[in-house]
Design a protein around this motif. Structure first.
Motif, PDB file in Angstrom:
ATOM      1  N   ALA A   1       0.656  -1.249   0.091  1.00  0.00           N
ATOM      2  CA  ALA A   1      -0.296  -0.018   0.414  1.00  0.00           C
ATOM      3  C   ALA A   1       0.556   1.118  -0.141  1.00  0.00           C
ATOM      4  O   ALA A   1       0.777   2.247  -0.454  1.00  0.00           O
ATOM      5  N   TRP A   2       1.931   1.119   1.063  1.00  0.00           N
ATOM      6  CA  TRP A   2       3.097   2.356   0.537  1.00  0.00           C
ATOM      7  C   TRP A   2       3.463   2.439  -0.403  1.00  0.00           C
ATOM      8  O   TRP A   2       3.680   3.869  -0.876  1.00  0.00           O
ATOM      9  N   ALA A   3       3.695   1.317  -1.367  1.00  0.00           N
ATOM     10  CA  ALA A   3       4.394   1.612  -2.420  1.00  0.00           C
ATOM     11  C   ALA A   3       3.507   1.827  -3.566  1.00  0.00           C
ATOM     12  O   ALA A   3       3.741   2.981  -4.251  1.00  0.00           O
ATOM     13  N   ARG A   4       2.525   2.078  -3.413  1.00  0.00           N
ATOM     14  CA  ARG A   4       1.373   2.362  -4.229  1.00  0.00           C
ATOM     15  C   ARG A   4       1.240   3.873  -4.081  1.00  0.00           C
ATOM     16  O   ARG A   4       1.099   4.639  -5.202  1.00  0.00           O
ATOM     17  N   THR A   5       0.958   4.723  -3.193  1.00  0.00           N
ATOM     18  CA  THR A   5       1.003   5.700  -2.437  1.00  0.00           C
ATOM     19  C   THR A   5       2.236   6.325  -3.485  1.00  0.00           C
ATOM     20  O   THR A   5       2.004   7.291  -3.396  1.00  0.00           O
ATOM     21  N   GLU A   6       3.113   5.413  -2.795  1.00  0.00           N
ATOM     22  CA  GLU A   6       4.694   6.551  -3.343  1.00  0.00           C
ATOM     23  C   GLU A   6       4.358   6.908  -4.827  1.00  0.00           C
ATOM     24  O   GLU A   6       5.041   7.891  -5.700  1.00  0.00           O
ATOM     25  N   ASN A   7       4.325   5.565  -5.976  1.00  0.00           N
ATOM     26  CA  ASN A   7       3.986   5.058  -7.637  1.00  0.00           C
ATOM     27  C   ASN A   7       3.374   6.246  -7.401  1.00  0.00           C
ATOM     28  O   ASN A   7       3.223   7.158  -8.446  1.00  0.00           O
ATOM     29  N   ASP A   8       2.481   6.394  -7.012  1.00  0.00           N
ATOM     30  CA  ASP A   8       0.807   7.572  -7.841  1.00  0.00           C
ATOM     31  C   ASP A   8       1.127   8.926  -7.572  1.00  0.00           C
ATOM     32  O   ASP A   8       1.696   9.492  -8.180  1.00  0.00           O
ATOM     33  N   LYS A   9       2.387   9.607  -6.545  1.00  0.00           N
ATOM     34  CA  LYS A   9       2.611  10.829  -5.666  1.00  0.00           C
ATOM     35  C   LYS A   9       4.259  10.832  -7.415  1.00  0.00           C
ATOM     36  O   LYS A   9       3.959  11.646  -7.782  1.00  0.00           O
ATOM     37  N   THR A  10       4.642   9.417  -7.606  1.00  0.00           N
ATOM     38  CA  THR A  10       5.855   9.838  -8.769  1.00  0.00           C
ATOM     39  C   THR A  10       5.497   9.960  -9.742  1.00  0.00           C
ATOM     40  O   THR A  10       5.764  10.971 -10.723  1.00  0.00           O
ATOM     41  N   LEU A  11       4.985   9.558  -9.865  1.00  0.00           N
ATOM     42  CA  LEU A  11       4.015   9.297 -11.647  1.00  0.00           C
ATOM     43  C   LEU A  11       3.318  10.388 -11.944  1.00  0.00           C
ATOM     44  O   LEU A  11       3.225  10.944 -12.433  1.00  0.00           O
ATOM     45  N   SER A  12       2.691  10.997 -11.131  1.00  0.00           N
ATOM     46  CA  SER A  12       1.301  12.366 -10.522  1.00  0.00           C
ATOM     47  C   SER A  12       2.915  13.662 -11.447  1.00  0.00           C
ATOM     48  O   SER A  12       2.404  14.487 -12.185  1.00  0.00           O
ATOM     49  N   ALA A  13       4.543  13.216 -10.639  1.00  0.00           N
ATOM     50  CA  ALA A  13       5.257  14.679 -10.696  1.00  0.00           C
ATOM     51  C   ALA A  13       5.747  14.312 -12.474  1.00  0.00           C
ATOM     52  O   ALA A  13       5.729  15.611 -12.795  1.00  0.00           O
ATOM     53  N   LEU A  14       5.798  13.038 -12.607  1.00  0.00           N
ATOM     54  CA  LEU A  14       6.596  12.336 -14.414  1.00  0.00           C
ATOM     55  C   LEU A  14       5.307  13.314 -15.385  1.00  0.00           C
ATOM     56  O   LEU A  14       5.507  14.162 -16.055  1.00  0.00           O
ATOM     57  N   GLN A  15       4.096  12.678 -15.224  1.00  0.00           N
ATOM     58  CA  GLN A  15       3.206  13.023 -16.059  1.00  0.00           C
ATOM     59  C   GLN A  15       2.963  14.664 -16.471  1.00  0.00           C
ATOM     60  O   GLN A  15       2.729  14.680 -16.993  1.00  0.00           O
ATOM     61  N   SER A  16       3.327  15.309 -15.067  1.00  0.00           N
ATOM     62  CA  SER A  16       2.896  17.338 -15.130  1.00  0.00           C
ATOM     63  C   SER A  16       3.454  17.578 -15.561  1.00  0.00           C
ATOM     64  O   SER A  16       4.036  18.625 -16.091  1.00  0.00           O
ATOM     65  N   ASP A  17       4.751  16.868 -16.043  1.00  0.00           N
ATOM     66  CA  ASP A  17       5.520  17.427 -17.166  1.00  0.00           C
ATOM     67  C   ASP A  17       5.476  17.484 -18.173  1.00  0.00           C
ATOM     68  O   ASP A  17       4.859  16.217 -18.945  1.00  0.00           O
ATOM     69  N   ALA A  18       5.677  19.097 -19.208  1.00  0.00           N
ATOM     70  CA  ALA A  18       5.021  18.647 -20.515  1.00  0.00           C
ATOM     71  C   ALA A  18       6.210  17.944 -21.982  1.00  0.00           C
ATOM     72  O   ALA A  18       5.329  17.595 -22.656  1.00  0.00           O
ATOM     73  N   ARG A  19       6.943  17.382 -21.423  1.00  0.00           N
ATOM     74  CA  ARG A  19       8.023  16.456 -22.016  1.00  0.00           C
ATOM     75  C   ARG A  19       7.344  15.371 -22.357  1.00  0.00           C
ATOM     76  O   ARG A  19       8.117  14.428 -22.226  1.00  0.00           O
ATOM     77  N   TYR A  20       6.861  14.982 -20.942  1.00  0.00           N
ATOM     78  CA  TYR A  20       6.657  13.521 -20.738  1.00  0.00           C
ATOM     79  C   TYR A  20       6.350  12.691 -21.855  1.00  0.00           C
ATOM     80  O   TYR A  20       6.604  11.762 -22.003  1.00  0.00           O
ATOM     81  N   GLN A  21       4.953  12.887 -21.834  1.00  0.00           N
ATOM     82  CA  GLN A  21       5.310  12.368 -23.612  1.00  0.00           C
ATOM     83  C   GLN A  21       5.818  12.037 -24.653  1.00  0.00           C
ATOM     84  O   GLN A  21       5.485  10.402 -25.126  1.00  0.00           O
ATOM     85  N   ARG A  22       6.404  13.493 -25.029  1.00  0.00           N
ATOM     86  CA  ARG A  22       6.989  12.956 -25.878  1.00  0.00           C
ATOM     87  C   ARG A  22       7.915  12.220 -25.436  1.00  0.00           C
ATOM     88  O   ARG A  22       8.831  10.922 -26.223  1.00  0.00           O
ATOM     89  N   PHE A  23       9.169  12.018 -24.403  1.00  0.00           N
ATOM     90  CA  PHE A  23      10.035  11.235 -24.107  1.00  0.00           C
ATOM     91  C   PHE A  23       9.288   9.980 -23.270  1.00  0.00           C
ATOM     92  O   PHE A  23      10.230   8.863 -24.326  1.00  0.00           O
ATOM     93  N   TYR A  24       8.288   9.430 -22.796  1.00  0.00           N
ATOM     94  CA  TYR A  24       7.740   8.258 -22.979  1.00  0.00           C
ATOM     95  C   TYR A  24       7.463   7.353 -24.794  1.00  0.00           C
ATOM     96  O   TYR A  24       8.160   6.172 -24.387  1.00  0.00           O
ATOM     97  N   GLY A  25       7.272   8.734 -25.514  1.00  0.00           N
ATOM     98  CA  GLY A  25       6.660   7.996 -26.931  1.00  0.00           C
ATOM     99  C   GLY A  25       7.666   7.334 -27.211  1.00  0.00           C
ATOM    100  O   GLY A  25       8.291   6.497 -28.201  1.00  0.00           O
ATOM    101  N   GLU A  26       8.831   8.483 -27.134  1.00  0.00           N
ATOM    102  CA  GLU A  26      10.387   7.895 -28.259  1.00  0.00           C
ATOM    103  C   GLU A  26      10.517   7.201 -27.604  1.00  0.00           C
ATOM    104  O   GLU A  26      11.721   6.432 -28.359  1.00  0.00           O
TER     105      GLU A  26
END
Length: 619
Positions: free
Chosen positions: A19-44
């Motif tokens: 449960a702790w790991a899932r909570t921390e994962n959600d925080k990290t993913l939210s921070a990464l996806q809020s970056d405007a470059r995320y989708q471009r880098f993920y796709g590449e």
């Protein structure tokens, strides 16, 4: 000492930890996806990782070239075969041997193929290691590679952490958890048994037993290129780096090899042994140095393995180390590192001595043997560098033919970048080499964002490798990347490793820190723009760097890291790493472990570089 309030995090499958790991994962993913470059880098990144034009690496078998292939349609993979002529073409034609996806559907299992071992010389009967979901424990099933079916009433071993080795078509040697008292403190088996066809595991006959304090014991069978057996025995791994070899027979024979040595197989009618320590053979007249390869005349060795005299195959120079050794039908192929640059040679035993001939592969590149034939003197090599895509070369020592078979398409534009090799001077005066990958346009004013990568453990070398993904996502954004060759690794042979091991492990952390200081001194980057990255032992490396010198770094990426050096022996296979770090149950050794253990060095209220910590299913 107060009990650690976070011990519940060691419960890998514990509800609270998950449960702790899932909570921390959600925080990290939210921070990464809020970056405007995320989708471009993920796709590449996804495009590069799933590219269909990657090289299909093969093994060279009796019936052709075998390959295991995975893509978005064959998620679990397909074992397939082709001919050399077809492989040379742009559109190779493949014959399916085993479809793992179809097998998983039929068995209603999440099969992961973790290895295939076929019985020489025919290579028709094979043992498949099948893991349900990717676990270390595997089921072993016998497969007919010619009929493409599982063998009726064939060998079928239930799930377990195990190793199975062919002796002949009706006999295998097995090491596994046989029940209470048959696994080591590290969780690996130390009892080897002989199993005959149609026998149950309960009927297997014990042939060797190590000690519970060992890392593990595994069986071995020494065969030549024709498949003829010259010896069977067990490798008792006393520690991660120490072996004791015992030959089976009417009376077991313990070989008088040094503990820090490994048997490397048979080539040119001679038994090969690699030395990781200086050694004077019994009744010998001269010592062999650490990092050397020696050989024994096979006939003489079989007559009396305790008195046979070895001869030298290879002795490394001061800044050299052998990196790989492979036998073909008549020859030995050796790759070495020379100041962390690769070279490859063919060795032939002639008139009482080994003669070496360089293989004219590209210079200033990393070279590895990708495949070798036991029926011919053909081999394949991977050749790559930081900015040159990996090439697959084919060599036939008989005809002299040398050609490029496959090339990975470029993933970045190398014309905009440069690679340089520098050296930093560590605390005790040792020269520590590192590679700097940077834009040609970089300004030496400390403004370039830089990632520093290292490992520095277990005698593992970091050598130049194509920076396709790193290049696209990091270098092409105007940033720099550094690979440090630290003590504890194997870049300059076993002594380079052993000088930063146990009580002297702090040298690895010192080396990493002085490379960071050297980058700042050269004004390549600055603490505000310097990040560190490493995985496993490298994760421990990063942990020590940011806790010992948090002022040098501004970010840290820690991949499957090891942090708690006071309790690491209680975590999974941690006990098998004692020979690298020391044993925290011994007071004197606990002192040096506590001195650098990142978890214990964390101080409340102190500012540390921003960390990103992640794990994967193989951790």
């Amino acid at each position: 000492m107060a009990e650690d309030p976070f011990l519940w995090l060691e419960e890998i499958e514990g509800p609270r930890a998950l449960a702790w790991a899932r909570t921390e994962n959600d925080k990290t993913l939210s921070a990464l996806q809020s970056d405007a470059r995320y989708q471009r880098f993920y796709g590449e990144a996804l495009h590069i990782l799933q590219a269909k034009d990657r090289i299909p690496y093969v093994s060279m078998g009796r019936r052709g070239l075998d390959n295991f292939w995975q893509d978005e349609k064959q998620v679990r993979g397909v074992l397939r075969r082709t001919t050399l002529a077809s492989y040379r073409s742009q559109t190779s034609r493949w014959e399916t041997i085993l479809d793992v996806d179809a097998l998983a559907d039929a068995d209603k299992k999440n099969w992961v193929l973790k290895g295939v071992s076929c019985l020489p010389p025919e290579e028709r009967l094979c043992l498949l290691n099948l893991s349900d979901g990717g676990k270390d424990a595997v089921f072993v099933r016998e497969f007919d590679a010619l009929a493409k079916t599982f063998v009726t009433n064939g060998f079928a071993l239930s799930e377990g952490k195990q190793q199975v080795t062919w002796v002949n078509s009706d006999t295998v040697l097995v090491t596994r958890d046989w029940g209470e008292g048959t696994t080591t403190q590290a969780g690996y088996p130390f009892v080897v048994k002989e199993l005959k066809r149609a026998q149950s595991l309960a009927e297997a006959h014990e042939v060797f037993r190590g000690e519970p304090t060992d890392v593990e014991a595994t069986p071995f069978v020494l065969r030549d290129s024709e498949g003829t057996i010259h010896a069977t025995g067990a490798d008792r791994r006393i520690s991660s780096f120490e072996h004791e070899y015992v030959l089976f027979g009417s009376k077991p024979i313990k070989l008088n090899l040094p503990k820090k040595s490994t048997i490397g197989g048979i080539a040119s009618g001679r038994l090969l042994v690699t030395l990781n320590e200086d050694w004077m053979p019994p009744s010998g007249d001269r010592p062999f140095s650490a990092g050397s390869i020696i050989s024994y005349d096979l006939t003489e060795w079989k007559q009396d393995p305790l008195r046979a005299m070895p001869t030298l195959v290879f002795k490394p120079g001061p800044r050299q180390a052998f990196s790989g050794v492979t036998a073909t039908r008549n020859l030995l192929i050796l790759t070495i590192l020379d100041n962390v640059q690769s070279r490859a040679f063919v060795y032939k035993y002639h008139q009482g001595a080994w003669q070496a001939t360089p293989i004219p592969l590209p210079h200033n590149a990393s070279v590895g043997v990708a495949a070798a034939s036991g029926q011919t003197d053909e081999a394949m090599f991977t050749v790559s560098s930081f900015f040159s895509p990996t090439m697959l070369w084919y060599s036939d020592a008989v005809t002299g033919r040398l050609e490029t078979l496959k090339t990975t398409p470029p993933r970045l534009d190398p014309s905009r970048h440069v690679v340089e090799q520098f050296e930093a001077i560590s605390r005790d005066g040792t020269r520590i080499p590192y590679f700097l990958l940077r834009p040609k346009s970089a300004r030496f004013d400390g403004s370039t964002p830089t990632l520093l990568y290292g490992y520095g453990g277990f005698q593992i070398s970091l050598i130049p490798a194509y920076a396709g993904l790193t290049g696209r996502l990091w270098l092409e954004q105007g940033n720099a990347y550094v690979v440090a060759n630290l003590r504890g690794g194997g870049e300059f042979g076993p002594l380079w490793h052993q000088t930063a091991q146990g009580a002297t492990k702090q040298r690895t952390w010192d080396d990493f820190i002085v490379v960071a200081e050297d980058l700042i001194r050269r004004k390549i980057t600055s603490p505000r723009r310097l990040g560190v990255v490493g995985g496993s032992q490298g994760g421990l490396l990063v942990g020590t760097a940011i806790t010992q010198r948090p002022d040098l770094f501004n970010a840290a990426i820690l991949q499957v890291p090891l942090f708690d050096m006071v309790r690491f022996t209680k975590l999974g296979a941690g006990a098998s790493w004692i020979s690298e770090y020391g044993d925290p149950s011994i007071p004197d050794q606990r002192k040096w472990l506590e001195a650098y253990s990142p978890y214990q060095r964390l101080a409340p209220g102190k500012t540390y570089p921003a960390p990103k910590i992640y794990f994967n299913d193989d951790a």
